[in-house]
Design a protein around this motif. Structure first.
Motif, PDB file in Angstrom:
ATOM      1  N   ALA A  53       2.070  37.284  11.823  1.00 57.02           N
ATOM      2  CA  ALA A  53       2.161  37.583  10.394  1.00 57.02           C
ATOM      3  C   ALA A  53       3.457  38.344  10.186  1.00 57.02           C
ATOM      4  O   ALA A  53       3.501  39.571  10.296  1.00 57.02           O
ATOM      5  CB  ALA A  53       0.969  38.398   9.936  1.00 57.02           C
ATOM      6  N   SER A  62       1.404  45.598  12.676  1.00 57.40           N
ATOM      7  CA  SER A  62       0.014  45.422  12.292  1.00 57.40           C
ATOM      8  C   SER A  62      -0.642  46.796  12.285  1.00 57.40           C
ATOM      9  O   SER A  62      -0.748  47.440  13.330  1.00 57.40           O
ATOM     10  CB  SER A  62      -0.695  44.493  13.292  1.00 57.40           C
ATOM     11  N   THR A  96      -5.310  41.665   4.341  1.00 59.14           N
ATOM     12  CA  THR A  96      -6.121  40.693   5.064  1.00 59.14           C
ATOM     13  C   THR A  96      -7.502  40.509   4.428  1.00 59.14           C
ATOM     14  O   THR A  96      -7.845  39.435   3.961  1.00 59.14           O
ATOM     15  CB  THR A  96      -6.269  41.114   6.534  1.00 59.14           C
ATOM     16  N   GLU A  97      -8.295  41.595   4.365  1.00 55.47           N
ATOM     17  CA  GLU A  97      -9.639  41.491   3.806  1.00 55.47           C
ATOM     18  C   GLU A  97      -9.699  41.871   2.330  1.00 55.47           C
ATOM     19  O   GLU A  97     -10.637  41.510   1.626  1.00 55.47           O
ATOM     20  CB  GLU A  97     -10.592  42.385   4.607  1.00 55.47           C
ATOM     21  N   THR A 118      -4.715  38.630  -0.959  1.00 55.50           N
ATOM     22  CA  THR A 118      -4.816  38.559   0.496  1.00 55.50           C
ATOM     23  C   THR A 118      -4.089  37.323   1.006  1.00 55.50           C
ATOM     24  O   THR A 118      -3.966  36.322   0.307  1.00 55.50           O
ATOM     25  CB  THR A 118      -6.285  38.510   0.947  1.00 55.50           C
ATOM     26  N   GLY A 119      -3.601  37.418   2.236  1.00 53.33           N
ATOM     27  CA  GLY A 119      -2.953  36.279   2.874  1.00 53.33           C
ATOM     28  C   GLY A 119      -1.584  35.956   2.320  1.00 53.33           C
ATOM     29  O   GLY A 119      -1.073  34.865   2.540  1.00 53.33           O
ATOM     30  N   TYR A 155      -0.565  44.275   7.229  1.00 56.18           N
ATOM     31  CA  TYR A 155       0.709  43.998   7.888  1.00 56.18           C
ATOM     32  C   TYR A 155       1.855  44.574   7.055  1.00 56.18           C
ATOM     33  O   TYR A 155       1.825  44.540   5.816  1.00 56.18           O
ATOM     34  CB  TYR A 155       0.910  42.494   8.069  1.00 56.18           C
TER      35      TYR A 155
END
Length: 444
Positions: A53, A62, A96-97, A118-119, A155
Protein backbone atom coordinates in the motif's frame (compact mmCIF):
# COMPACT_ATOMS: atom_id res chain seq x y z
CA UNK A 1 -15.65 13.39 21.92
CA UNK A 2 -13.96 10.27 20.60
CA UNK A 3 -11.04 8.79 22.49
CA UNK A 4 -7.60 9.92 21.48
CA UNK A 5 -5.76 6.92 20.09
CA UNK A 6 -2.38 8.21 19.12
CA UNK A 7 -0.16 10.61 17.32
CA UNK A 8 1.82 9.77 14.26
CA UNK A 9 4.05 12.64 13.26
CA UNK A 10 4.48 13.31 9.60
CA UNK A 11 5.77 16.25 7.63
CA UNK A 12 6.84 17.51 4.32
CA UNK A 13 7.59 21.15 3.64
CA UNK A 14 8.51 22.64 0.31
CA UNK A 15 8.09 26.34 -0.40
CA UNK A 16 9.54 29.29 -2.15
CA UNK A 17 10.85 30.63 1.14
CA UNK A 18 11.63 27.75 3.47
CA UNK A 19 12.14 24.03 3.69
CA UNK A 20 11.86 22.35 7.08
CA UNK A 21 14.19 19.35 7.21
CA UNK A 22 12.54 15.97 7.69
CA UNK A 23 14.55 12.79 7.94
CA UNK A 24 13.21 9.86 5.92
CA UNK A 25 9.96 11.64 5.14
CA UNK A 26 9.10 9.14 2.42
CA UNK A 27 9.65 6.06 4.64
CA UNK A 28 12.07 4.51 2.18
CA UNK A 29 14.72 3.74 4.81
CA UNK A 30 14.33 1.29 7.68
CA UNK A 31 16.72 -0.26 10.20
CA UNK A 32 15.78 -3.32 12.25
CA UNK A 33 12.12 -2.80 11.42
CA UNK A 34 11.99 0.86 12.44
CA UNK A 35 11.83 3.89 10.14
CA UNK A 36 15.10 5.81 10.12
CA UNK A 37 14.96 9.28 11.58
CA UNK A 38 11.77 8.91 13.60
CA UNK A 39 12.86 9.45 17.17
CA UNK A 40 9.96 8.42 19.43
CA UNK A 41 8.02 5.20 18.88
CA UNK A 42 5.89 4.23 21.90
CA UNK A 43 4.74 0.75 22.86
CA UNK A 44 1.10 1.30 22.01
CA UNK A 45 1.64 1.85 18.31
CA UNK A 46 3.16 -0.55 15.80
CA UNK A 47 4.93 0.99 12.81
CA UNK A 48 6.14 -1.27 10.03
CA UNK A 49 7.28 -0.99 6.43
CA UNK A 50 4.87 -1.87 3.65
CA UNK A 51 5.39 -2.21 -0.08
CA UNK A 52 1.82 -3.22 -0.91
CA UNK A 53 0.00 0.00 0.00
CA UNK A 54 2.22 2.77 -1.35
CA UNK A 55 1.37 6.25 -2.60
CA UNK A 56 4.86 7.09 -3.91
CA UNK A 57 8.28 5.53 -3.97
CA UNK A 58 8.90 1.91 -3.04
CA UNK A 59 7.49 1.77 0.48
CA UNK A 60 5.22 3.44 3.01
CA UNK A 61 4.52 3.24 6.75
CA UNK A 62 1.87 0.91 8.08
CA UNK A 63 0.65 2.32 11.39
CA UNK A 64 -1.37 -0.01 13.63
CA UNK A 65 -2.94 1.58 16.70
CA UNK A 66 -3.48 -1.02 19.43
CA UNK A 67 -4.36 1.01 22.50
CA UNK A 68 -6.38 4.01 23.56
CA UNK A 69 -3.74 5.09 26.05
CA UNK A 70 -2.58 8.50 24.90
CA UNK A 71 0.86 8.35 26.52
CA UNK A 72 2.03 5.30 24.56
CA UNK A 73 1.03 5.97 20.96
CA UNK A 74 3.34 8.65 19.58
CA UNK A 75 5.76 8.62 16.63
CA UNK A 76 7.54 11.99 16.51
CA UNK A 77 9.98 14.18 14.74
CA UNK A 78 10.66 17.80 15.72
CA UNK A 79 11.39 20.35 12.99
CA UNK A 80 12.99 23.76 13.12
CA UNK A 81 11.20 26.83 11.76
CA UNK A 82 12.23 30.45 11.28
CA UNK A 83 10.16 33.50 12.10
CA UNK A 84 8.18 34.86 9.17
CA UNK A 85 8.82 31.85 6.95
CA UNK A 86 5.97 29.89 5.36
CA UNK A 87 6.05 26.09 5.34
CA UNK A 88 3.73 23.89 3.28
CA UNK A 89 2.90 20.66 5.05
CA UNK A 90 1.11 17.70 3.55
CA UNK A 91 0.67 13.98 4.05
CA UNK A 92 -1.26 11.20 2.33
CA UNK A 93 -3.19 8.67 4.41
CA UNK A 94 -5.15 5.56 3.48
CA UNK A 95 -7.78 4.06 5.76
CA UNK A 96 -8.48 0.34 5.88
CA UNK A 97 -11.51 -0.45 8.08
CA UNK A 98 -12.86 3.08 8.44
CA UNK A 99 -13.08 3.19 12.23
CA UNK A 100 -10.22 5.60 12.90
CA UNK A 101 -9.97 9.23 11.76
CA UNK A 102 -6.61 10.93 11.31
CA UNK A 103 -6.23 14.55 12.34
CA UNK A 104 -3.39 16.71 11.07
CA UNK A 105 -1.27 18.42 13.68
CA UNK A 106 1.01 21.36 12.84
CA UNK A 107 1.73 23.18 16.09
CA UNK A 108 -2.01 22.83 16.67
CA UNK A 109 -4.87 20.44 15.87
CA UNK A 110 -6.29 20.90 12.39
CA UNK A 111 -8.52 19.05 9.91
CA UNK A 112 -9.62 15.42 10.15
CA UNK A 113 -9.40 12.87 7.38
CA UNK A 114 -12.59 11.34 6.05
CA UNK A 115 -12.41 7.95 7.76
CA UNK A 116 -15.24 6.56 5.64
CA UNK A 117 -13.04 6.70 2.53
CA UNK A 118 -11.37 3.31 2.73
CA UNK A 119 -9.02 1.72 0.22
CA UNK A 120 -8.00 5.04 -1.33
CA UNK A 121 -5.49 7.76 -0.59
CA UNK A 122 -6.49 11.17 0.70
CA UNK A 123 -4.37 14.19 1.48
CA UNK A 124 -4.24 16.34 4.59
CA UNK A 125 -2.43 19.63 4.14
CA UNK A 126 -1.69 22.90 5.87
CA UNK A 127 0.26 26.08 5.18
CA UNK A 128 2.01 27.29 8.31
CA UNK A 129 3.70 30.66 8.88
CA UNK A 130 6.08 30.69 11.85
CA UNK A 131 5.54 33.56 14.29
CA UNK A 132 8.91 32.95 15.92
CA UNK A 133 12.08 30.95 15.35
CA UNK A 134 12.44 27.63 17.10
CA UNK A 135 10.96 24.16 16.79
CA UNK A 136 7.43 22.84 16.41
CA UNK A 137 5.73 19.46 16.61
CA UNK A 138 3.94 18.21 13.53
CA UNK A 139 2.04 15.03 12.82
CA UNK A 140 -1.17 13.08 12.82
CA UNK A 141 -3.41 12.20 15.75
CA UNK A 142 -5.81 9.28 15.46
CA UNK A 143 -9.33 9.28 16.90
CA UNK A 144 -11.54 6.20 17.17
CA UNK A 145 -14.87 6.15 15.45
CA UNK A 146 -17.90 3.91 15.87
CA UNK A 147 -16.93 0.28 15.29
CA UNK A 148 -13.29 0.51 16.37
CA UNK A 149 -12.21 -2.87 17.73
CA UNK A 150 -8.91 -1.93 19.35
CA UNK A 151 -6.64 -2.60 16.39
CA UNK A 152 -6.67 -0.81 13.06
CA UNK A 153 -4.13 0.10 10.38
CA UNK A 154 -3.73 3.43 8.63
CA UNK A 155 -1.13 3.73 5.86
CA UNK A 156 0.90 6.92 5.61
CA UNK A 157 3.12 8.09 2.74
CA UNK A 158 4.15 10.74 0.24
CA UNK A 159 4.84 13.97 2.00
CA UNK A 160 4.40 16.75 -0.51
CA UNK A 161 3.11 20.30 -0.84
CA UNK A 162 -0.45 21.18 -0.01
CA UNK A 163 -0.81 23.73 -2.76
CA UNK A 164 -0.95 26.74 -0.45
CA UNK A 165 1.34 29.66 0.23
CA UNK A 166 -0.54 31.75 2.75
CA UNK A 167 -0.47 30.96 6.43
CA UNK A 168 -3.31 29.27 8.21
CA UNK A 169 -5.02 27.38 5.40
CA UNK A 170 -5.93 23.76 5.86
CA UNK A 171 -7.49 21.18 3.61
CA UNK A 172 -8.32 17.52 3.25
CA UNK A 173 -8.63 16.09 -0.25
CA UNK A 174 -9.27 12.60 -1.51
CA UNK A 175 -7.65 10.67 -4.30
CA UNK A 176 -8.82 7.42 -5.83
CA UNK A 177 -5.25 6.52 -6.66
CA UNK A 178 -4.31 3.11 -5.40
CA UNK A 179 -0.67 4.01 -5.44
CA UNK A 180 1.65 6.75 -6.56
CA UNK A 181 4.85 6.76 -8.47
CA UNK A 182 8.22 8.35 -8.30
CA UNK A 183 11.16 7.89 -6.03
CA UNK A 184 10.22 10.49 -3.43
CA UNK A 185 12.36 12.78 -1.40
CA UNK A 186 13.79 15.39 -3.76
CA UNK A 187 12.74 19.01 -3.72
CA UNK A 188 14.56 19.91 -6.87
CA UNK A 189 18.08 20.32 -5.58
CA UNK A 190 20.83 18.00 -4.47
CA UNK A 191 21.43 14.84 -6.42
CA UNK A 192 18.42 15.05 -8.75
CA UNK A 193 20.21 17.34 -11.23
CA UNK A 194 23.74 16.19 -10.43
CA UNK A 195 24.38 14.74 -13.90
CA UNK A 196 23.53 18.14 -15.45
CA UNK A 197 25.96 20.08 -13.29
CA UNK A 198 28.34 22.36 -15.20
CA UNK A 199 26.67 21.81 -18.59
CA UNK A 200 25.13 24.39 -20.92
CA UNK A 201 23.37 24.69 -24.26
CA UNK A 202 21.76 21.67 -25.86
CA UNK A 203 24.17 19.40 -23.98
CA UNK A 204 22.46 20.57 -20.79
CA UNK A 205 19.05 20.03 -22.39
CA UNK A 206 19.94 16.44 -23.29
CA UNK A 207 21.20 15.80 -19.76
CA UNK A 208 17.92 17.13 -18.35
CA UNK A 209 15.97 14.96 -20.79
CA UNK A 210 17.79 11.90 -19.50
CA UNK A 211 16.93 12.89 -15.93
CA UNK A 212 13.21 13.51 -16.41
CA UNK A 213 12.30 10.95 -19.06
CA UNK A 214 10.71 7.67 -18.12
CA UNK A 215 8.17 9.04 -15.68
CA UNK A 216 5.15 6.90 -14.79
CA UNK A 217 2.18 7.59 -17.06
CA UNK A 218 -0.91 8.00 -14.90
CA UNK A 219 -4.49 7.30 -15.97
CA UNK A 220 -6.32 10.22 -17.53
CA UNK A 221 -8.96 10.14 -14.81
CA UNK A 222 -6.30 10.51 -12.12
CA UNK A 223 -5.72 14.10 -13.26
CA UNK A 224 -8.99 14.99 -11.52
CA UNK A 225 -7.55 13.64 -8.28
CA UNK A 226 -4.36 15.63 -8.74
CA UNK A 227 -6.35 18.84 -9.26
CA UNK A 228 -8.55 18.16 -6.22
CA UNK A 229 -5.46 17.80 -4.03
CA UNK A 230 -3.06 20.33 -5.53
CA UNK A 231 -4.62 22.84 -7.95
CA UNK A 232 -6.40 24.71 -5.19
CA UNK A 233 -6.54 28.44 -4.61
CA UNK A 234 -4.51 29.12 -1.49
CA UNK A 235 -2.66 31.91 -3.27
CA UNK A 236 -5.19 34.58 -4.27
CA UNK A 237 -8.66 34.32 -2.73
CA UNK A 238 -7.41 31.60 -0.38
CA UNK A 239 -10.73 29.77 -0.53
CA UNK A 240 -9.64 26.28 -1.59
CA UNK A 241 -11.52 26.42 -4.89
CA UNK A 242 -9.97 25.13 -8.11
CA UNK A 243 -7.19 27.44 -9.26
CA UNK A 244 -8.19 28.11 -12.87
CA UNK A 245 -5.50 29.96 -14.83
CA UNK A 246 -8.06 31.10 -17.43
CA UNK A 247 -10.46 32.52 -14.81
CA UNK A 248 -8.32 33.58 -11.84
CA UNK A 249 -8.27 37.32 -11.11
CA UNK A 250 -5.12 37.89 -9.06
CA UNK A 251 -6.15 41.32 -7.79
CA UNK A 252 -9.87 40.82 -7.23
CA UNK A 253 -12.72 38.39 -6.77
CA UNK A 254 -13.16 35.73 -9.43
CA UNK A 255 -16.33 35.78 -11.50
CA UNK A 256 -17.01 32.19 -10.44
CA UNK A 257 -15.40 29.45 -8.38
CA UNK A 258 -15.26 25.70 -8.83
CA UNK A 259 -15.55 23.11 -6.08
CA UNK A 260 -13.05 20.26 -6.55
CA UNK A 261 -14.56 17.11 -8.07
CA UNK A 262 -18.18 18.34 -7.89
CA UNK A 263 -17.72 20.83 -10.73
CA UNK A 264 -15.79 18.66 -13.18
CA UNK A 265 -16.92 18.82 -16.82
CA UNK A 266 -19.41 17.53 -18.05
CA UNK A 267 -21.29 19.56 -20.46
CA UNK A 268 -20.97 23.31 -20.69
CA UNK A 269 -22.68 26.05 -22.64
CA UNK A 270 -20.84 29.06 -21.32
CA UNK A 271 -18.08 30.24 -19.02
CA UNK A 272 -18.53 29.26 -15.39
CA UNK A 273 -20.27 25.93 -16.01
CA UNK A 274 -17.45 23.49 -15.10
CA UNK A 275 -13.70 22.95 -15.16
CA UNK A 276 -11.82 20.78 -17.59
CA UNK A 277 -8.34 19.34 -18.25
CA UNK A 278 -6.47 21.84 -20.42
CA UNK A 279 -3.52 20.52 -22.40
CA UNK A 280 -1.56 23.76 -22.51
CA UNK A 281 0.57 22.00 -25.13
CA UNK A 282 -2.42 20.84 -27.22
CA UNK A 283 -2.66 17.11 -27.72
CA UNK A 284 -3.41 17.60 -31.42
CA UNK A 285 0.20 18.79 -31.65
CA UNK A 286 1.56 15.43 -30.47
CA UNK A 287 -0.96 13.31 -32.34
CA UNK A 288 -3.89 12.83 -29.96
CA UNK A 289 -4.55 10.89 -26.78
CA UNK A 290 -1.11 9.29 -26.74
CA UNK A 291 0.73 8.27 -23.58
CA UNK A 292 2.57 9.60 -21.74
CA UNK A 293 2.04 13.12 -23.14
CA UNK A 294 -1.73 12.94 -22.80
CA UNK A 295 -1.60 12.62 -19.01
CA UNK A 296 1.60 14.49 -18.23
CA UNK A 297 0.43 16.81 -15.45
CA UNK A 298 3.34 19.20 -15.93
CA UNK A 299 1.50 20.73 -18.90
CA UNK A 300 -2.14 19.90 -18.15
CA UNK A 301 -4.00 22.42 -15.99
CA UNK A 302 -7.48 22.75 -14.55
CA UNK A 303 -9.32 25.43 -16.52
CA UNK A 304 -12.86 26.50 -17.34
CA UNK A 305 -14.26 24.14 -19.96
CA UNK A 306 -15.70 26.89 -22.14
CA UNK A 307 -12.48 28.94 -22.20
CA UNK A 308 -10.52 25.73 -22.80
CA UNK A 309 -12.62 25.14 -25.91
CA UNK A 310 -12.17 28.79 -26.93
CA UNK A 311 -8.42 28.39 -26.74
CA UNK A 312 -8.73 25.20 -28.84
CA UNK A 313 -5.27 24.19 -30.12
CA UNK A 314 -4.17 27.68 -31.16
CA UNK A 315 -0.61 28.65 -30.25
CA UNK A 316 0.09 31.03 -27.41
CA UNK A 317 1.05 34.56 -28.37
CA UNK A 318 0.49 38.27 -27.89
CA UNK A 319 -2.90 39.39 -29.25
CA UNK A 320 -3.15 42.47 -31.48
CA UNK A 321 -6.87 42.40 -32.25
CA UNK A 322 -9.19 40.67 -29.74
CA UNK A 323 -11.89 38.29 -30.99
CA UNK A 324 -12.97 36.83 -27.64
CA UNK A 325 -11.97 37.60 -24.06
CA UNK A 326 -12.56 35.56 -20.89
CA UNK A 327 -13.75 36.90 -17.54
CA UNK A 328 -10.19 37.32 -16.27
CA UNK A 329 -8.82 38.89 -19.45
CA UNK A 330 -7.42 35.88 -21.32
CA UNK A 331 -7.69 36.75 -25.00
CA UNK A 332 -8.10 35.11 -28.37
CA UNK A 333 -7.30 37.05 -31.52
CA UNK A 334 -4.80 37.81 -34.23
CA UNK A 335 -1.14 37.88 -33.30
CA UNK A 336 0.95 41.01 -33.18
CA UNK A 337 3.08 41.53 -36.25
CA UNK A 338 6.00 42.58 -34.06
CA UNK A 339 6.22 39.10 -32.56
CA UNK A 340 6.62 37.49 -35.98
CA UNK A 341 3.33 35.58 -36.15
CA UNK A 342 -0.01 37.18 -37.06
CA UNK A 343 -2.21 34.07 -37.10
CA UNK A 344 -4.77 33.37 -34.38
CA UNK A 345 -3.20 33.11 -30.94
CA UNK A 346 -4.36 32.73 -27.35
CA UNK A 347 -2.91 35.05 -24.71
CA UNK A 348 -3.29 34.21 -20.99
CA UNK A 349 -3.06 36.95 -18.39
CA UNK A 350 0.41 38.10 -17.29
CA UNK A 351 0.17 36.21 -13.98
CA UNK A 352 0.42 32.83 -15.71
CA UNK A 353 2.54 33.53 -18.79
CA UNK A 354 5.71 32.33 -17.11
CA UNK A 355 3.97 29.20 -15.84
CA UNK A 356 2.98 28.25 -19.38
CA UNK A 357 6.36 29.15 -20.86
CA UNK A 358 8.08 26.85 -18.37
CA UNK A 359 5.58 24.10 -19.21
CA UNK A 360 6.59 24.47 -22.87
CA UNK A 361 10.30 24.35 -22.08
CA UNK A 362 9.55 21.21 -20.07
CA UNK A 363 7.76 19.60 -23.03
CA UNK A 364 10.64 20.48 -25.36
CA UNK A 365 13.03 18.76 -22.96
CA UNK A 366 11.02 15.79 -21.68
CA UNK A 367 10.02 14.74 -25.22
CA UNK A 368 13.25 15.72 -26.95
CA UNK A 369 13.54 12.22 -28.41
CA UNK A 370 10.22 12.42 -30.31
CA UNK A 371 9.21 16.08 -30.60
CA UNK A 372 10.97 16.66 -33.93
CA UNK A 373 8.29 14.52 -35.57
CA UNK A 374 5.36 16.53 -34.23
CA UNK A 375 5.68 19.59 -36.47
CA UNK A 376 3.21 18.40 -39.10
CA UNK A 377 0.57 16.92 -36.79
CA UNK A 378 -1.26 20.25 -36.64
CA UNK A 379 -1.02 23.50 -38.57
CA UNK A 380 -1.27 25.35 -35.25
CA UNK A 381 1.52 23.26 -33.80
CA UNK A 382 3.58 23.91 -36.91
CA UNK A 383 3.29 27.63 -36.18
CA UNK A 384 5.37 27.19 -33.00
CA UNK A 385 7.40 24.03 -33.65
CA UNK A 386 10.42 24.10 -35.96
CA UNK A 387 10.82 20.36 -36.53
CA UNK A 388 14.07 20.08 -34.55
CA UNK A 389 14.85 18.18 -31.38
CA UNK A 390 17.21 20.78 -29.95
CA UNK A 391 15.74 24.28 -30.24
CA UNK A 392 12.24 22.81 -30.87
CA UNK A 393 10.48 26.18 -31.36
CA UNK A 394 10.39 28.71 -34.19
CA UNK A 395 12.43 31.86 -33.58
CA UNK A 396 9.40 34.00 -32.74
CA UNK A 397 8.10 31.39 -30.32
CA UNK A 398 11.45 30.99 -28.53
CA UNK A 399 11.62 34.74 -27.98
CA UNK A 400 8.01 34.89 -26.79
CA UNK A 401 8.53 32.06 -24.29
CA UNK A 402 11.76 33.54 -22.98
CA UNK A 403 10.06 36.93 -22.56
CA UNK A 404 7.16 35.34 -20.67
CA UNK A 405 9.54 33.30 -18.53
CA UNK A 406 11.53 36.40 -17.58
CA UNK A 407 8.59 38.71 -16.98
CA UNK A 408 6.68 36.24 -14.78
CA UNK A 409 9.11 34.55 -12.36
CA UNK A 410 8.48 31.21 -10.69
CA UNK A 411 5.66 31.45 -8.15
CA UNK A 412 4.92 29.62 -4.91
CA UNK A 413 2.14 27.69 -6.63
CA UNK A 414 4.51 26.46 -9.34
CA UNK A 415 6.96 25.25 -6.72
CA UNK A 416 4.23 23.45 -4.80
CA UNK A 417 2.72 21.99 -7.96
CA UNK A 418 6.11 20.80 -9.20
CA UNK A 419 6.69 18.96 -5.93
CA UNK A 420 3.23 17.41 -6.11
CA UNK A 421 3.80 16.35 -9.73
CA UNK A 422 7.01 14.64 -8.65
CA UNK A 423 5.08 12.51 -6.18
CA UNK A 424 2.27 11.97 -8.69
CA UNK A 425 4.26 10.79 -11.70
CA UNK A 426 7.89 10.67 -10.66
CA UNK A 427 9.60 13.54 -12.48
CA UNK A 428 10.08 17.29 -12.14
CA UNK A 429 10.06 20.41 -14.31
CA UNK A 430 13.70 21.55 -14.31
CA UNK A 431 12.80 25.09 -15.35
CA UNK A 432 10.83 25.64 -12.15
CA UNK A 433 13.64 24.27 -9.99
CA UNK A 434 16.33 26.07 -12.01
CA UNK A 435 14.91 29.01 -13.98
CA UNK A 436 18.44 29.86 -15.13
CA UNK A 437 18.44 26.75 -17.32
CA UNK A 438 16.22 28.57 -19.84
CA UNK A 439 18.87 31.18 -20.62
CA UNK A 440 21.60 28.57 -20.59
CA UNK A 441 19.82 26.47 -23.23
CA UNK A 442 17.83 28.87 -25.40
CA UNK A 443 19.42 32.22 -24.70
CA UNK A 444 22.56 31.63 -26.73
Amino acid sequence: MKNYLGAFVVLAAFSQWANADVTNGDFEYWTSGSPDGWTTIDAGIDVSQTTSAVYSGASAASVRVTTGTQASTDLRQTVAVSAGQTYHFSVWVRHTEGHVAARLYVDNYLDYSNHTLTGQWQQLSYSYTASSSGTIEVGLRFYDQSGFDGSEVVYVDAFGPAGSSGGGSSSSSSSSSSGGSGSGGSSGGGSYYQSASGLSGYTLKTALHNIIQGHTARAYGELWDFYAANDLDYYYENDGSILDIYAERPSGSDSYNYTPINDQCGNYSGEGDCYNREHSFPRAWFGGAIAPMNTDVHHIFATDGYVNAMRSSYPFGEVASISVISSNGSKLGSGQSSQGYTGTVFEPIDEFKGDLARAYFYMATRYQDVIAGWENNSSYGDAMLDGSSNRVFESWAVQLLIDWHNSDPVSAWEIDRNNAAYYFQGNRNPFIDHPEYVESIWGQ
